[in-house]
Design a protein around this motif. Structure first.
Motif, short mmCIF file in Angstrom:
data_model
loop_
_atom_site.label_atom_id
_atom_site.label_comp_id
_atom_site.label_asym_id
_atom_site.label_seq_id
_atom_site.Cartn_x
_atom_site.Cartn_y
_atom_site.Cartn_z
N THR A 84 -34.93 -8.49 -0.40
CA THR A 84 -35.67 -7.74 0.63
C THR A 84 -36.01 -8.60 1.84
O THR A 84 -36.48 -8.08 2.86
N GLY A 85 -35.76 -9.92 1.74
CA GLY A 85 -36.19 -10.79 2.83
C GLY A 85 -35.09 -11.45 3.62
O GLY A 85 -35.35 -12.27 4.49
N ILE A 86 -33.82 -11.08 3.37
CA ILE A 86 -32.71 -11.73 4.07
C ILE A 86 -32.79 -11.45 5.57
O ILE A 86 -33.03 -10.32 6.00
N LYS A 87 -32.58 -12.50 6.38
CA LYS A 87 -32.70 -12.38 7.84
C LYS A 87 -31.32 -12.49 8.49
O LYS A 87 -30.51 -13.33 8.11
N PRO A 88 -31.06 -11.64 9.48
CA PRO A 88 -29.80 -11.75 10.21
C PRO A 88 -29.69 -13.12 10.88
O PRO A 88 -30.70 -13.72 11.27
N GLY A 89 -28.48 -13.61 11.03
CA GLY A 89 -28.30 -14.88 11.71
C GLY A 89 -26.96 -15.51 11.44
O GLY A 89 -26.15 -15.00 10.66
N ARG A 90 -26.74 -16.61 12.11
CA ARG A 90 -25.52 -17.42 11.93
C ARG A 90 -25.96 -18.71 11.26
O ARG A 90 -26.70 -19.50 11.84
N TYR A 91 -25.48 -18.93 10.05
CA TYR A 91 -25.93 -20.06 9.25
C TYR A 91 -24.76 -20.99 8.93
O TYR A 91 -23.75 -20.54 8.37
#
Length: 354
Positions: A84-91
């Motif tokens: 439920t806590g995954i954040k969009p982004g480039r990792y």
């Protein structure tokens, strides 16, 4: 009998202790595997979109980063609330990262900066929007809307017509999830940094404002792909401008026709447009493309010469021949036309012989 009971108790205690040690060792081993040991075999860039599920992200880490222990990732994901806590982004995932560190990256949004590169020939807002949209999370349509939004661009001191003057071809380090406003904020910041007092003074020496330099640079950019010719061509147009001549710049005619002409003919020079520099004196209202920084620098530091005219070289190598007088220019132009005619004949003959 009593000794047997004592022995049985000792055996039981020893067994329980061994089991406890085994459990403790197992738990400690898992902790080390999840929190301390490297978990990946490959460097990998993971893109997480707003609708990406945690299981999909883990699948990508297994297939792309070569995760050594999927179980470690799944345990850490449950513990850290990745679902439920995954954040969009480039990792950017490095092989030495532990499972828990990578999961926490995704939960806390610890992104890695990336390079947004604006380069190449950009003659339309659609092209600019596409370049940004293919590199960033924002959709190109959102960028296109911003480029047409008068109220939005007014906040930067520009309009939909002249926004190209604010955009400097460069590489901007940003987060992949940057909003359209973040991107424009950064471009305006770099624009303000670029226009130092020294550059403003150089513009004033040419009788131009920074904005007018960008407009002139866009014409220079439209004339040649040879960067070593930028200062020479800039000098030609500044000579024309300062002498009161019309600029008579073919790139402005190409702009009037949306860059759809294969060849500019005499009839095209009659187009009714404020960008037609064959009809109107001075600079056109706004840049006709996004000029490279080298073109801007060429306008600020042009070659000093007496050339007023130039035309394409008959060598067809992308360079130009320059002239001081109109008579010299006509001679150069005739040589080019003869070479062009001969080239066309050779092409027709070659096609006929196939």
């Amino acid at each position: 009998m009593e000794s047997r009971r004592v022995l049985s108790k000792i055996v039981f205690i020893a067994g329980a202790a061994a089991a406890a040690l085994a459990v403790a060792g197992f738990i400690a081993g898992r902790y080390v595997a999840d929190n301390k040991r490297p978990c990946f075999s490959e460097k990998y860039v993971l893109y997480v979109y707003p609708d990406t599920e945690s299981s999909v992200a883990i699948d990508s880490l297994v297939s792309g980063a070569g995760a050594l222990r999927r179980g470690s990732l799944e345990r850490c994901a449950r513990k850290e609330g990745l679902e439920t806590g995954i954040k969009p982004g480039r990792y950017v995932i490095e092989p030495e990262f532990s499972a828990v560190y990578v999961v926490r990256m995704l939960v806390h949004g610890w992104q890695s900066p990336m390079d947004l590169t604006i380069s190449g020939t950009i003659r339309s807002k659609g092209r600019l929007a596409g370049k940004i949209g293919t590199q960033m999370m924002v959709d190109s349509s959102m960028v296109a809307e911003a480029l047409a939004d008068t109220a939005f661009l007014a906040g930067y001191g520009f309009t939909p017509e002249n926004i190209f003057a604010m955009v400097l071809p460069d590489t901007y380090q940003m987060y992949w999830t940057a909003s359209v406003k973040d991107i424009f904020d950064r471009m305006k910041k770099e624009y303000d940094i670029f226009w130092t007092e020294e550059r403003k003074a150089a513009a004033a020496e040419q009788g131009l404002t920074p904005y007018e330099v960008s407009v002139m640079a866009s014409i220079v950019s439209g004339e040649t792909l040879k960067s070593f010719e930028y200062p020479k061509i800039a000098g030609v147009y500044l000579n024309r401008l300062h002498s009161g001549m019309r600029l008579q710049a073919d790139p402005t005619i190409a702009f009037c026709y949306g860059y759809t002409l294969d060849r500019i003919l005499r009839k095209h020079l009659k187009v009714d447009s404020p960008y037609n520099t064959y009809k109107h004196k001075g600079l056109p209202p706004a840049p006709i493309n996004i000029p490279p920084k080298a073109c801007i620098e060429a306008v600020l530091n042009p070659d000093e010469h007496g050339y007023i005219y130039f035309c394409a070289s008959p060598a067809f190598d992308g360079t130009h021949r320059f002239a001081v007088t109109y008579g010299e220019h006509l001679k150069n132009a005739r040589e080019f036309q003869r070479a062009l005619t001969q080239r066309q004949r050779e092409r027709v003959a070659a096609a006929a012989s196939r």
